[in-house]
Each structure stands twice: as structure tokens, then as C-alpha cells.
Scaffold this active site. Structure first.
Site, PDB file in Angstrom:
ATOM      1  N   ASP A  13      18.996  -8.489  31.784  1.00 41.10           N
ATOM      2  CA  ASP A  13      17.605  -8.021  31.792  1.00 41.10           C
ATOM      3  C   ASP A  13      17.148  -7.524  30.432  1.00 41.10           C
ATOM      4  O   ASP A  13      16.309  -6.627  30.341  1.00 41.10           O
ATOM      5  CB  ASP A  13      17.395  -6.908  32.834  1.00 41.10           C
ATOM      6  CG  ASP A  13      17.924  -7.315  34.188  1.00 41.10           C
ATOM      7  OD1 ASP A  13      17.612  -8.435  34.610  1.00 41.10           O
ATOM      8  OD2 ASP A  13      18.652  -6.527  34.808  1.00 41.10           O
ATOM      9  N   LYS A  16      15.633 -11.811  27.745  1.00 47.09           N
ATOM     10  CA  LYS A  16      16.049 -13.091  27.161  1.00 47.09           C
ATOM     11  C   LYS A  16      14.987 -14.156  27.340  1.00 47.09           C
ATOM     12  O   LYS A  16      14.771 -14.980  26.465  1.00 47.09           O
ATOM     13  CB  LYS A  16      17.332 -13.595  27.850  1.00 47.09           C
ATOM     14  CG  LYS A  16      18.555 -12.806  27.505  1.00 47.09           C
ATOM     15  CD  LYS A  16      19.787 -13.389  28.183  1.00 47.09           C
ATOM     16  CE  LYS A  16      19.812 -13.236  29.677  1.00 47.09           C
ATOM     17  NZ  LYS A  16      19.969 -11.869  30.174  1.00 47.09           N
ATOM     18  N   HIS A  41      13.439 -14.399  35.289  1.00 45.77           N
ATOM     19  CA  HIS A  41      12.430 -13.833  34.411  1.00 45.77           C
ATOM     20  C   HIS A  41      11.096 -14.518  34.665  1.00 45.77           C
ATOM     21  O   HIS A  41      11.050 -15.612  35.216  1.00 45.77           O
ATOM     22  CB  HIS A  41      12.841 -13.887  32.944  1.00 45.77           C
ATOM     23  CG  HIS A  41      13.077 -15.272  32.447  1.00 45.77           C
ATOM     24  ND1 HIS A  41      14.337 -15.825  32.360  1.00 45.77           N
ATOM     25  CD2 HIS A  41      12.234 -16.211  32.015  1.00 45.77           C
ATOM     26  CE1 HIS A  41      14.239 -17.047  31.898  1.00 45.77           C
ATOM     27  NE2 HIS A  41      12.976 -17.312  31.678  1.00 45.77           N
TER      28      HIS A  41
HETATM   29  P1  IMP Z   1      26.087 -11.483  41.239  1.00 46.08           P
HETATM   30  O1  IMP Z   1      25.973 -12.213  39.972  1.00 46.08           O
HETATM   31  O2  IMP Z   1      24.906 -11.638  42.155  1.00 46.08           O
HETATM   32  O3  IMP Z   1      27.384 -11.757  41.957  1.00 46.08           O
HETATM   33  O4  IMP Z   1      26.118  -9.911  40.892  1.00 46.08           O
HETATM   34  C1  IMP Z   1      27.190  -9.340  40.152  1.00 46.08           C
HETATM   35  C2  IMP Z   1      26.688  -8.244  39.232  1.00 46.08           C
HETATM   36  O5  IMP Z   1      25.912  -8.829  38.197  1.00 46.08           O
HETATM   37  C3  IMP Z   1      25.779  -7.210  39.913  1.00 46.08           C
HETATM   38  O6  IMP Z   1      25.994  -5.939  39.305  1.00 46.08           O
HETATM   39  C4  IMP Z   1      24.387  -7.699  39.582  1.00 46.08           C
HETATM   40  O7  IMP Z   1      23.441  -6.670  39.596  1.00 46.08           O
HETATM   41  C5  IMP Z   1      24.606  -8.251  38.184  1.00 46.08           C
HETATM   42  N1  IMP Z   1      23.663  -9.313  37.813  1.00 46.08           N
HETATM   43  C6  IMP Z   1      23.691 -10.609  38.180  1.00 46.08           C
HETATM   44  N2  IMP Z   1      22.670 -11.291  37.637  1.00 46.08           N
HETATM   45  C7  IMP Z   1      21.988 -10.414  36.882  1.00 46.08           C
HETATM   46  C8  IMP Z   1      20.841 -10.537  36.037  1.00 46.08           C
HETATM   47  O8  IMP Z   1      20.245 -11.606  35.857  1.00 46.08           O
HETATM   48  N3  IMP Z   1      20.447  -9.389  35.415  1.00 46.08           N
HETATM   49  C9  IMP Z   1      21.113  -8.215  35.566  1.00 46.08           C
HETATM   50  N4  IMP Z   1      22.182  -8.071  36.327  1.00 46.08           N
HETATM   51  C10 IMP Z   1      22.616  -9.160  36.991  1.00 46.08           C
END
Ligand code: IMP
Length: 428
Positions: A13, A16, A41
């Protein structure tokens, strides 16, 4: 020429999307190499705001080819929805503009159901519940379904049905949850495959040809270095390589083709989901940095709407991710949010058990026990949101940038002072 890589340098976040949007102006190809629709985004096109989760940002530039590489995990249902939304903004989304690797892996409703069930049962880490971890789990255990199977919609539908039936057993036995309708999903996904099959391609060849022809390629990272499965704050990470190594494996390109690595960092720090966050703030300053949620750029998840955790800028973490990725430069976003704060803090070291660490610990348990060592920097009060050149920016803001550059060993070449396209300042 060659490949410019754009990566998140913190916990995601960082903004990008808009940097990619700016760099895509000079790109012939924009390619995603990792993650799935857990990223997100927004891009404003005229009066319409389009949310991108998986489609690369080059889709808004007519001359750009957009590639989803083999390192990506792809949710066919959500991708079709996203493509329709982009089309409704008057943008062409055809195989001329978008190609999908035949070797990427598919995210199915079963993966999402398992992700949600584990999170609800308290065994999760605060995922986006997009099924990311479970899809990569199947990939690593060699039971995954690859995108290439969509070329045969009937076989793809059968595979979806089989996967769903298997998942239903786990949902019942481990989580006491009811079944997904395997037959209905098989029909829906066979239909999705029919729609997506024309986009499938050998993206290895596309990249090889593009490199041989001297095309300009932008590799668009999703998530960020500290969420990398190997180098992030494991287990509070995503399930892919969000660092520069992910470009090589996730796009099938040779390392020497990478000519520039731009890290994107926020002028403060944010994180969503669980996991250690040394500079995390509570109270009034946290509310000040997060915003109320009234503006789209306030600190609330673009995929999940969750309020983000916020904190001071962590130079220890950025030095680590700059070294890890061989960053040639940093884009620092949201400097306008810091305007009007009397004293800014930068974390320059970590204290753990009475000892100061200058380097980011690889052991997440150690990181969780670290407290920040801060340096205070006088803030600026000018409204910087109308400034359009580095020269116009206040001296105290320059001092803030210089200190970050010195502490992290990397140059700040791009800054943002607001959400609009013209509020991005590139050093000449
Ligand atoms: P997952 O990728 O959904 O399995 O989540 C794993 C971790 O990555 C969690 O803490 C999410 O909040 C974080 N996360 C996944 N994608 C993003 C993103 O695009 N921005 C910020 N955090 C992310």
C-alpha cells in the site's frame, strides 16, 4: 531498455499503482510477476474510478501490452469482473492488450473458502481472504491447476469440480462448514475458461522476444518486500516472492535484463493484517496519519476496507529492503500528509533486550520484541500539495529526504505530494 522493476519497499500500500502508472508511459510491456487479486489500487479515468487488482496498470496506455506472468495466481471469476469494469470505462481489454501465462496457477472458490475458514477459526494471520495462500500451497505441493488448462474448458470444469469436492471434505471435517456447489462451479468455471482461453500465451517467449527487440519492460510488483514469503516477517507475509527474485522466476527473465529497481515507500509506515510493526503508533498521531476514511487515499485497505496500522518511517526496515532488492532508487509517497506536524520521527535502530540493533532481524520473534530508537526531525508547515518541482519543496522536507537517503543508502528520485497524477514529482 531492459526491465525496470517496481517494488513495494515496506508492507504494501505504498502507492505503487500511481508510480507504475507514471512509469508505464515509457513502457512497451507492463507485467505482473507475483501475487493475485489480493493487491489493489484505484486509477481515475475521467470521472470514473477503476480498481485494479490483477490487471497491470499499463492497460490504460493504448500502446502497452500487459502480461500476467507464471508467478501470478489468478482468480478467473474476479479477473473477468475486473476486465468488465475496465471495459466499462471505455478501455480496450482484448488479447491484443492482455496476455496470461499458461503456467500461472488458478485460485478457485475452494481456496477462498479455506482461507476464510482458517481466518475465522483464529488460525490465520489477517489475510485478504482471496485464497492466495491456499492456491500457492497447491502449486508447491504439485496439485495445483494451471491456467493452461483453461484452453480445454471441459477439462477445466472437471478439475474445478474435483477440487471443490475435495475442499468440501476439509470444510466439513476441519471447520464444520457446509459444502460449495461443485457442479454449479464446474459449469461457471468452464464458461470462464472459454472467455479467458484467447488470452493464454507462452509469456516466456513474449518476454524473450521483447528483450531481443529492445522493448522497454516494466515489472509491476504486488504486495511488498516485508510481505515476501522468504524475506518478509514470516509467517505474517503473503505467499509469493514480492522481492526482485520474484521477477526472475515469476516472469521467466534473466537477471541481467534488469536495469533499474525502484522501491516505493510511504513517507511514514503502514501495515494491514497481523505481524510485528516496530514503529506502530496509537492515539492521536495514528488517527492523524490514517485519516478518517472520507478520502480514497486515507489509510484503509483498497481490497478489504480494513483500517491500516500506521507508524513512523522505519529507516532500518527500508535499508534492509533496499539492500535485499538492489534498489537503485526510491519513490517516496504521501509527503503531503506529513505537512503541519511539528516534529517528525524516523526510526534509526531497534532496541532488543537492552542491545541496539542497526540491522533488520530475520527472526520475526526477535523483531516482535524490538522497540524503536527514534531521531527527531523538525517538520514543515507549508502546504506542499501544490508544489510541482523538487526545487519548490521546503528546505525541511529536503532535510527529511536527505536523512532518509543517508540512513537507507538509496536516492529518493520521485516524491508524491497528493493523489493526483500531476502531484507526482520526478527528479530530472
Ligand atoms: P494474503 O496475501 O491475502 O494471503 O495476506 C497475507 C498478508 O499480506 C496479510 O497480512 C495481508 O494483509 C497482506 N497483504 C496482501 N496483499 C496486500 C496488499 O496488496 N497490500 C497490503 N497488504 C497486503
Amino acid at each position: 531498455m531492459g526491465i525496470t522493476v517496481l517494488l513495494g519497499a515496506q508492507w504494501g500500500d505504498e502507492g505503487k499503482g500511481r508510480i507504475v502508472d507514471a512509469l508505464a508511459q515509457d513502457a512497451d510491456i507492463v507485467a505482473r510477476f507475483n501475487g493475485g487479486d489480493n493487491a489493489g489500487h484505484s486509477i481515475t479515468i475521467g470521472s470514473q474510478v477503476v480498481k485494479l487488482h490483477l490487471v497491470p496498470s499499463g492497460i490504460f496506455r493504448d500502446t502497452c501490452l500487459n502480461v500476467l506472468g507464471n508467478g501470478v495466481v489468478l482468480n478467473p471469476r474476479n479477473l473477468l469482473k475486473e476486465m468488465a469494469e475496465i471495459r466499462s470505462a471505455g478501455i480496450e481489454v482484448t488479447p491484443r492488450r492482455l496476455r496470461i501465462s499458461q503456467s500461472a496457477h488458478v485460485i478457485l472458490p475452494g481456496h477462498i473458502a479455506l482461507d476464510a475458514a482458517r481466518e475465522a477459526a483464529g488460525g490465520g494471520i489477517g489475510t485478504t481472504q482471496r485464497g492466495i495462500g491456499f492456491a500457492y500451497m497447491d502449486k508447491a505441493s504439485r496439485t495445483g491447476i494451471r491456467t493452461g488448462l483453461m484452453a480445454d474448458p471441459e477439462a477445466f470444469g472437471d478439475a474445478v469440480q474435483k477440487h471443490t469436492e475435495q475442499v468440501n471434505k476439509t470444510l466439513a471435517n476441519e471447520y464444520g462448514r457446509g459444502p460449495l456447489d461443485a457442479h454449479e462451479l464446474a459449469v461457471e468455471y468452464a464458461n470462464a475458461a472459454r472467455q479467458l482461453a484467447p488470452y493464454l500465451d507462452n509469456t516466456f517467449h513474449i518476454m524473450q522476444r521483447a528483450l531481443a527487440d529492445g522493448k522497454r519492460i516494466l515489472a509491476e510488483g504486488a504486495q511488498a518486500a516485508l510481505l515476501d514469503i522468504d524475506h518478509g516477517t514470516y509467517p505474517f507475509v503473503t505467499s509469493s516472492n514480492a522481492t526482485v527474485g520474484g521477477v526472475i522466476t515469476g516472469l521467466a527473465v534473466p537477471p541481467q535484463a534488469i536495469t533499474r529497481v525502484v522501491g516505493v515507500a510511504k513517507a511514514f509506515a503502514t501495515r494491514v493484517g497481523g505481524g510485528p510493526f516496530v514503529t506502530e503508533l496509537q492515539g492521536e498521531m495514528a488517527l492523524r496519519l490514517r485519516g478518517t476514511g472520507a478520502n480514497p487515499w486515507d489509510e484503509y485497505g483498497s481490497t478489504t476496507g480494513r483500517p491500516r496500522r500506521v507508524g513512523w518511517f522505519d529507516a532500518v526496515a527500508l535499508r534492509y529492503t533496499a539492500q535485499l532488492n538492489g534498489m537503485s532508487e526510491v519513490a517516496l509517497t504521501k509527503l503531503d500528509i506529513l505537512s503541519g506536524i511539528d516534529v517528525l520521527k524516523i526510526c534509526v535502530g531497534y532496541l532488543v533486550d537492552g542491545t541496539q540493533l542497526d540491522d533488520f532481524p530475520q527472526d520475526t520473534a526477535v523483531l516482535a520484541r524490538c522497540t524503536p530508537v527514534y531521531e527527531e526531525i523538525p517538520g514543515w508547515h507549508e502546504d506542499v500539495s501544490r508544489m510541482r518541482t523538487f526545487a519548490e519543496l521546503p528546505e525541511r522536507l529536503h532535510a527529511y529526504l536527505r536523512r532518509i537517503e543517508t540512513l537507507c543508502g538509496v536516492r529518493v528520485t520521485i516524491v508524491s505530494v497528493g493523489p493526483e497524477r500531476e502531484q507526482l514529482i520526478l527528479s530530472s
